[in-house]
Design an enzyme around this catalytic site. Structure first.
Site, PDB file in Angstrom:
ATOM      1  N   HIS A  91      -3.970  -1.066  -6.011  1.00  0.00           N
ATOM      2  CA  HIS A  91      -4.923  -1.252  -7.108  1.00  0.00           C
ATOM      3  C   HIS A  91      -4.881  -0.097  -8.100  1.00  0.00           C
ATOM      4  O   HIS A  91      -5.562  -0.143  -9.133  1.00  0.00           O
ATOM      5  CB  HIS A  91      -6.340  -1.461  -6.582  1.00  0.00           C
ATOM      6  CG  HIS A  91      -6.949  -0.257  -5.906  1.00  0.00           C
ATOM      7  ND1 HIS A  91      -7.037  -0.130  -4.549  1.00  0.00           N
ATOM      8  CD2 HIS A  91      -7.516   0.849  -6.413  1.00  0.00           C
ATOM      9  CE1 HIS A  91      -7.637   0.998  -4.235  1.00  0.00           C
ATOM     10  NE2 HIS A  91      -7.927   1.615  -5.354  1.00  0.00           N
ATOM     11  N   ASP A 122      -2.457  -2.765   0.291  1.00  0.00           N
ATOM     12  CA  ASP A 122      -2.946  -1.888  -0.769  1.00  0.00           C
ATOM     13  C   ASP A 122      -2.118  -0.600  -0.868  1.00  0.00           C
ATOM     14  O   ASP A 122      -2.627   0.502  -0.668  1.00  0.00           O
ATOM     15  CB  ASP A 122      -4.419  -1.551  -0.514  1.00  0.00           C
ATOM     16  CG  ASP A 122      -5.104  -1.028  -1.767  1.00  0.00           C
ATOM     17  OD1 ASP A 122      -4.473  -1.053  -2.843  1.00  0.00           O
ATOM     18  OD2 ASP A 122      -6.269  -0.596  -1.669  1.00  0.00           O
ATOM     19  N   SER A 205     -10.548   9.034  -5.415  1.00  0.00           N
ATOM     20  CA  SER A 205      -9.814   9.446  -4.219  1.00  0.00           C
ATOM     21  C   SER A 205      -8.877   8.364  -3.731  1.00  0.00           C
ATOM     22  O   SER A 205      -8.175   8.561  -2.731  1.00  0.00           O
ATOM     23  CB  SER A 205     -10.796   9.819  -3.105  1.00  0.00           C
ATOM     24  OG  SER A 205     -11.554   8.687  -2.719  1.00  0.00           O
TER      25      SER A 205
END
Length: 1082
Positions: A91, A122, A205
């Site tokens: 993402h 991811d 983060s």
């Protein structure tokens, strides 16, 4: 990052079984390993790791698949220094077009390009040029997925909450957490376990390495809960596999990578890992459980169960939710990792699955599909919309088949028709749309301005098809339709025209027998074939009219329809309707106004407006409708008119926006009404004089949403109320120097129309006004503190209605019909001179004479003003001069205007009359004004300004910011930068360079790279010399006069510089590209 998935709200637990699994997590996981690391060990590890961690600043240039256009920051870390590969989250890399930079610890910033984004999990890779890092000594971070275990002490090193470097400590608590469910209509990971730790990571983060005391990355930080201090980490086994493919492809960095194919297989099936206790309830046989426990690794506590199957996929009609997976190719499979390994190694091959369904053993043969084949790699951009094939991610979310035509971003053309994001297009112009090429083919046949039906479905109401009318842009609000295609060798998306421009037919061109032409006939329902032919082909119309038999048939049909029209007309059908309602209903028009996001000029505060207007002129060649400027706010808009007198909807064109009064004039083509409509529609009779007085009876007549006339008899309570509308947060038109009519009763703030006398003659238009009302934040509103914290005040739009006397409308109408003194404008094919308005660019307000006496105004002047106007008993005072006006340095705030040309003035109309008289005489456009300032009378010669009714007619988009000349609402604030004030930033676009670097609206660009930009022409000359990828130094001055210098990186690939300008010769907004990047030169 600023994406919602990185700021997860709250996750719902999946029932009792999930709760039990949470409680038993420590028993399920592998045994605890004692941590023997010392503080010195951690110090050494961090010294080695921190230099390899980078801050990623990314800009998603277009909405695509699961992501919206956005800009934000995240984290990544170097995993291959020699080849220049950075690991981060999917993402962050984004599935669509992205521009990104990486900043290392020593503040060296380099450009990075997307190398790979996994279709499911991811993680993704950026690539960079290692030779670009000249001053930093760093090493790559090794990946050690096998080192992850319960109880392992870890550190998360990254850009947490926007900080440059942050180090958060934690301990891995679970290795078998279900993949987090972030959102129901966006990206979600699945078919994998996640690691969980008590480490409160936040936005920024994402992509951080989760390291152990030896400096090895054991997991990849992906998300967390905002309600608790839980962080979710992605295991690295599949990351290591993908990285090895790239490492085999080359030994060092190259500017263009050889495209590497990473085999990824799928059954389009989502599995969940469930414990044996729950699987028994699903019917698992005890023998199967015994076999699975024996064949699996020690400590196995469950098996894989089918959760969902995507329609049309390989497993559709073969697997069902609740099926328990036992074997794949005769091998017992209980873990995600082994299942995915088998699928990736069997792409386009048959595999055998052994399952149990309700205790019944079954065997199915399935073909493993190539996961990349159902991952979109190109999209169509048309009128701001982004349309592509439905991805596996969204097909899984919405339970639709992969490959359908999916609206990732509706843009202007589709949102104007109320087509939402995530819609699936099924039909356009009567043709089935099953793939993107079908949509492109239909669009290539449509003419500009044509209206065609569109059918779509939405996942929120999947069992019903929605039917809407889509209007193809008549003006060039956006670039022609384009196809973007992902180029994995460069990391960019190349662009090319979707079809040849000559196929996009101009409006008015007749194409034969295609379904979209029937919409034209639909808009003229009730007309005969001959009448329709008169519209579409003048030669054929002449032939029809010269045919005696057909002429008789046409006249008979019109006569019959006139009877039906009279019988069915709203007010006429109501026996007790007033005369005023009967007379005025054929003159009323309902407006639907849409403003393209690319042209939201002059501070316009919405993209959609609606209201009621009144026809003030109607002939066979042209019609004019008057409406308030809270309905038609800017000329850069699309207007649709629905007539109360005849059931038809046709487009209108904005031809005049009054620079002061709250009204606009919109023209329509009378011939588009057809012969029946032309005879049914009428123009209202305006009665500007005598002016309304208090106590006069009037009829308030307007239209409801069903286009039915509604009226009420009211009494004028105040015919000369003054408005005091403050400036909005984003300056926009506000009514000033106006007197309005107030009534004793009305229909509420949403009802507009006209005020008529008993005979239906229009005395005023009942117009909508807009203002901003400051409201207290609920949090502080309850406390009712006298001192509010910064940010506790919010503003919301408020609308109210008042009557506007028609004298100004009558004057403008007279000038248009008789021939104005301004530039020509093409209206319905005829060039007409438009009026110019001479005004005193000063904002005035009234003060009662009783107050004026306290300020020192003499009794003689008070008596003279009372004699001039015994009703108002007021004097006009200066609130401020518009910046750049001829009165700016002459009149001061607080001045009382006593007389103009030796004649006392008491109201705004007095000022307008003397300004209007200047156009008749030969005074040179100056007023001899007598004012009262600080106890003294002064005689001043003040100049006036001449304004047209065109509004803003030129806009430039540079790097995603929309710039224009400062409009009157900005100038009314009384400030223009001395350095130059011709380049005012009105709007900015998401996913653009100005979004990334913070060049937002409400400021002037006064310098670019040290070169002054006093006006738009100078700005164009400076910016067109700038190259793609060049950093630009921009000096701005905000509305609050605060200067600022910032830098941004120009992107001519995704954000070319273009200009939109209104051409009065053609009455069309034309778009011209000033500078763009040729994809062939990439």
């Amino acid at each position: 990052m600023e994406d919602p998935m990185e700021r997860i709200g709250s996750e719902e637990d999946s029932g009792l079984e999930s709760t039990i699994k949470e409680d038993l997590s420590m028993e399920i996981d592998p045994p605890f390993k004692e941590n023997v690391a010392t503080a010195e060990d951690w110090r050494k590890a961090l010294n080695k790791v921190v230099p390899a961690v980078v801050v990623l600043r990314t800009t998603a240039c277009r909405a695509f698949d699961t992501e919206s256009a956005s800009a934000g920051s995240a984290t990544g870390f170097v995993v291959d220094k020699r080849r220049g590969i950075i690991l981060t989250n999917r993402h962050v890399v984004k599935p669509g077009p992205v521009v990104a930079e990486a900043m290392f610890l020593n503040r060296e910033e380099i450009t990075v390009h997307p190398l790979y984004r996994d279709p499911v999990h991811d993680f993704g890779f950026f690539r960079y040029d290692p030779n670009a890092i000249q001053f930093l000594d760093y090493e790559e971070i090794p990946l050690a997925p096998e080192a992850a275990c319960v109880g392992l002490e870890i550190r998360v090193v990254g850009n947490d909450s926007g900080e440059k470097v942050s180090i958060l400590a934690g301990t891995i608590a679970r290795l078998d957490r279900d993949a987090p469910q972030y959102t129901k209509d966006g990206y979600n990971d699945f078919n994998t376990f996640y690691l969980q730790a008590a480490s409160g990571t936040k936005g920024g983060s994402s992509g951080s390495p989760v390291i152990d005391w030896q400096g090895r990355a054991v997991a990849l930080n992906a998300g967390g809960k905002t309600t608790t201090a839980s962080a979710f980490f992605l295991p690295l086994e599949r990351v290591v596999r993908a990285l090895k493919f790239f490492q085999k492809g080359g030994e060092s960095y190259t500017s263009k990578w050889e495209v590497v194919s990473i085999p990824r297989g799928t059954l389009q099936t989502t599995f969940l890992h469930k414990g044996f206790d729950e699987i028994r309830r699903l019917g698992l046989q005890s023998e199967t459980e015994q076999m699975a426990r024996h064949a699996s690794a020690q400590g196995e506590t469950g098996m894989l169960v089918v959760d969902s199957v995507v329609p049309g996929g390989p497993a559709h009609n073969h697997l069902e939710p609740g099926d328990v997976l036992v074997r794949v190719n005769r091998e017992v499979i209980t873990q995600f990792l082994r299942l995915e390994t088998l699928l990736d190694d069997s792409v386009e091959q048959n595999i055998e699955l052994e399952i149990e369904r309700g205790g019944t053993p079954l065997s199915v043969q399935l073909v493993v599909q190539d996961l990349h084949s159902i991952t979109p790699a190109h999209f169509l951009e048309v009128s701001g919309a982004v349309i592509h094939t439905l991805s596996y991610q969204q097909a899984r979310n919405f339970r639709f088949q992969c490959g359908l035509v999916y609206v990732s971003e509706p843009g202007y053309m589709l949102s104007r028709a109320a087509v939402p994001r995530h819609a699936i297009i099924k039909k356009l112009a009567g043709e089935e749309i099953s793939k993107l090429e079908d949509l492109i083919s239909v669009l290539s046949k449509l003419s500009q301005g044509s209206r065609v039906p569109l059918e779509y479905i939405s996942y929120t109401d999947r069992h019903r098809r929605k039917f809407v009318l889509v209007t193809v842009d008549r003006h060039e609000w956006y670039a022609p339709p384009q196809i973007y295609t992902r180029d994995d060798s460069s990391g960019l998306w190349t662009v090319k025209p979707a079809f040849q421009l000559e196929f996009m037919l101009p409006s008015g061109v007749n194409v034969e027998a295609t379904p979209m032409e029937h919409i034209h006939a639909y808009n003229h329902q009730g007309l005969t074939d001959g009448a329709t032919s008169m519209e579409t082909s003048s030669e054929h119309a002449s032939a029809v009219l010269h045919s005696q038999n057909e002429t008789v048939m046409l006249e008979d049909t019109i006569a019959k329809e006139n009877v039906l029209l009279r019988d069915g007309q709203g007010a006429a059908a109501v026996a007790n309707a007033s005369i005023a309602e009967r007379v005025i209903e054929p003159t009323l028009v309902m407006f639907e106004v849409h403003v393209p996001p690319s042209c939201m000029l002059d501070g316009v505060h919405s993209q959609h407006f609606s209201g009621t207007g009144v026809i003030i002129y109607h002939s066979h060649s042209m019609g004019l409708v008057a409406v308030d400027k809270n309905t038609v706010a800017v000329s850069s808009s699309d207007v649709m008119l629905s007539f109360a007198a005849y059931p038809i909807e046709i487009p209108g064109e904005v031809v005049f926006l009054h620079p002061v009064h709250n009204f606009a004039l919109v023209a329509y083509d009378s011939s588009a009404l057809g012969p029946v409509g032309v005879s049914a529609v009428q123009a209202a009779e305006l009665l500007p004089d005598p002016a309304l007085r208090r106590g006069d009876s009037v009829y308030l007549v307007g239209l409801n949403r069903s286009l039915q006339a509604t009226s009420r008899k009211s009494v004028v309570t105040n015919p000369c109320a003054t408005l005091n509308i403050g400036s909005a947060d984003c300056p926009r038109y506000r009514a000033t120097n106006m007197e309005v009519v107030e009534l004793d009763t009305d229909f509420g703030s949403a009802f507009s129309g006209v005020l008529t006398d008993e005979h239906g003659r229009v005395r005023a238009i009942w117009a909508s006004f807009s203002t901003q009302v400051s409201t207290l934040n609920k949090k502080y509103k309850k406390k009712r503190k006298t001192k509010l914290k910064v940010g506790s005040n919010t503003s919301e739009d408020h609308h109210f209605v008042r009557g506007i006397p028609v004298y100004a409308i009558s004057q403008v109408l007279h000038n248009i019909i008789s021939g104005g003194n301004g530039p020509h404008l093409l209206i319905n094919g005829v060039k007409r001179p438009m009026p110019l308005i001479r005004i005193l660019e000063v904002e005035l307000y009234r003060t009662l004479l009783s107050k004026a006496r306290s300020f020192g105004l003499s009794d003689d002047w008070i008596q003279a003003l009372i004699k001039k106007d015994p009703v108002r008993r007021q004097v006009l005072r200066v609130k401020g001069c518009l910046a750049g006006s001829k009165a700016e340095n002459l009149l001061e705030q607080g001045d009382m205007v006593l007389a103009v040309n030796k004649e006392p003035v008491t109201c705004f109309r007095d000022i307008e009359n003397v300004c209007h008289a200047l156009d008749i005489g030969e005074s040179g456009g100056e007023l001899n004004m007598t004012i009262f300032r600080q106890g003294r009378e002064l005689d001043l010669v003040v100049g006036t300004d001449v304004r047209d009714g065109n509004g803003t007619t030129r806009v430039i988009n540079w790097c995603g910011c929309i710039v224009q000349d400062p409009h009157p609402a900005v100038r009314a604030l009384g400030f223009l930068p001395e350095e130059g004030h011709g380049v005012y930033v009105a709007r900015w676009c998401r996913g653009s360079p100005v979004h990334r670097y913070g060049l937002y609206a409400l400021q002037w660009i006064v310098e670019v790279n040290g070169k002054p930009t006093p006006d738009l022409d100078a700005f164009v000359n400076v910016t067109k010399e700038l190259e793609h990828g060049e950093f630009v130094r921009v000096r701005t001055i905000h509305l609050n006069s605060k200067p600022r210098v910032l830098t941004l990186k120009q992107d001519l690939h995704y954000w070319p510089t273009w200009e939109l300008r209104f051409d009065p010769e053609t009455a069309i907004w034309h778009r011209q590209t000033i500078k763009a990047l040729d994809c062939q030169n990439l």
